[in-house]
Design an enzyme around this catalytic site. Sequence first.
Site, PDB file in Angstrom:
ATOM      1  N   TYR A   1     -34.294 -20.577   6.876  1.00 45.38           N
ATOM      2  CA  TYR A   1     -34.299 -22.303   6.255  1.00 45.38           C
ATOM      3  C   TYR A   1     -35.462 -22.797   6.657  1.00 45.38           C
ATOM      4  CZ  TYR A   1     -29.257 -21.320   5.703  1.00 45.38           C
ATOM      5  OH  TYR A   1     -27.979 -20.880   5.466  1.00 45.38           O
TER       6      TYR A   1
ATOM      7  N   LYS B   1     -28.989 -17.748  12.419  1.00 44.88           N
ATOM      8  CA  LYS B   1     -28.933 -16.425  11.631  1.00 44.88           C
ATOM      9  C   LYS B   1     -29.959 -15.420  11.614  1.00 44.88           C
ATOM     10  CE  LYS B   1     -25.950 -19.230   8.528  1.00 44.88           C
ATOM     11  NZ  LYS B   1     -26.551 -20.237   8.482  1.00 44.88           N
TER      12      LYS B   1
ATOM     13  N   ASP C   1     -25.424 -26.066  11.493  1.00 47.05           N
ATOM     14  CA  ASP C   1     -25.589 -24.947  10.879  1.00 47.05           C
ATOM     15  C   ASP C   1     -27.167 -24.550  10.459  1.00 47.05           C
ATOM     16  OD1 ASP C   1     -23.919 -21.926   9.988  1.00 47.05           O
ATOM     17  OD2 ASP C   1     -25.601 -22.634   8.389  1.00 47.05           O
TER      18      ASP C   1
ATOM     19  N   HIS D   1     -27.144 -12.374   8.823  1.00 43.82           N
ATOM     20  CA  HIS D   1     -27.168 -13.368   7.651  1.00 43.82           C
ATOM     21  C   HIS D   1     -26.473 -12.416   6.399  1.00 43.82           C
ATOM     22  CE1 HIS D   1     -29.346 -17.105   6.141  1.00 43.82           C
ATOM     23  NE2 HIS D   1     -28.413 -16.862   5.267  1.00 43.82           N
TER      24      HIS D   1
END
Length: 275
Positions: free
Chosen positions: A50, A75, A45, A108
């Site tokens: 990120y 996302k 994930d 998200h």
Amino acid sequence: MDLNTKKVLNNGVEMPVFGLGVYKSAGETKQAVLDALEAGYRHIDTAALYNNEQMVGEAIKESGIPREEIFVTTKLWNDDMRNGTQMEAFEKSLHLLDMDYVDLYLIHWPVSSALEDSWKVLEQIYKEGRARAIGVSNCHMEHLMRVMAVASVVPAVNQIECHPYLSQKPLRTFCNNLSIEVTAWSPLGRGRVLEDETIMALAAKYGKTPAQIVLRWEVQENIIVIPKSVHKARIIENAGVFDFALDAGDMKLMNGLNKDLHFGTSPDDFESKQW
Ligand SMILES: NC(=O)c1ccc[n+]([C@@H]2O[C@H](COP(=O)([O-])OP(=O)(O)OC[C@H]3O[C@@H](n4cnc5c(N)ncnc54)[C@H](OP(=O)(O)O)[C@@H]3O)[C@@H](O)[C@H]2O)c1
């Protein structure tokens, strides 16, 4: 049940019930993904936010495991929703992952000004076959109703903060009634529930660690989990939840720990943070 156990999503796609989260894994992301794949994980994930999609893609290639055996989620970030650059953002994620499809693409956060428009873009991506499934994250019931009002594709997943202190039972029931699977983010409460007395007592009783008790409770509650760790020993430890079961009384004890406590941001006030 084992690390290979999958849920069938509402469009028939199979999603492993256990995966590795890589938020804040930073420079250690690639090694963490390699360690997880070696330990048998087949579900990763990540998210544009990120800043490690490239490392995830590299690790998957380097592992030698066929792409189609690994379930990859990423996302769409909030700025791209606000700026109307949803499709460009998806192309960038694919490019960084160096993949021609993702298994699951999620909104998200439910950015209010662009929720319906963004869902329509995800539907287009889905219909083009570049995401095998699409879904949302951080959606409360009212957000889901807004998406459902315009959807021709029902979200397959809602990824929400969920752990023993925020069990989200009403929202989970609501999702399941719409055939939407729930994934828990921060399934370990970012490590902050692991010293809870009840959880520690159950760990002693079952000869397991507190993290394993928490993750096992979630799996038994029918929740998909994506615990994050950059430590190989913990990555292996976390996956050790398939050789025991909590009995009904202990499930009740775990369900009783809820305090409706968010460790992360609540969907009710994320917009004020200007993410
Ligand atoms: N959709 C969203 O808005 C959203 C938001 C947050 C997170 N997520 C996703 O959910 C994933 C998991 O959530 P999270 O990273 O916030 O929290 P988490 O998985 O609940 O907890 C991670 C924390 O627990 C520690 N930890 C892991 N295993 C442990 C163990 N066995 N014993 C003790 N400590 C342990 C980790 O440290 P070490 O790494 O040092 O081991 C890290 O500090 C993320 O990585 C991300 O993929 C999504």
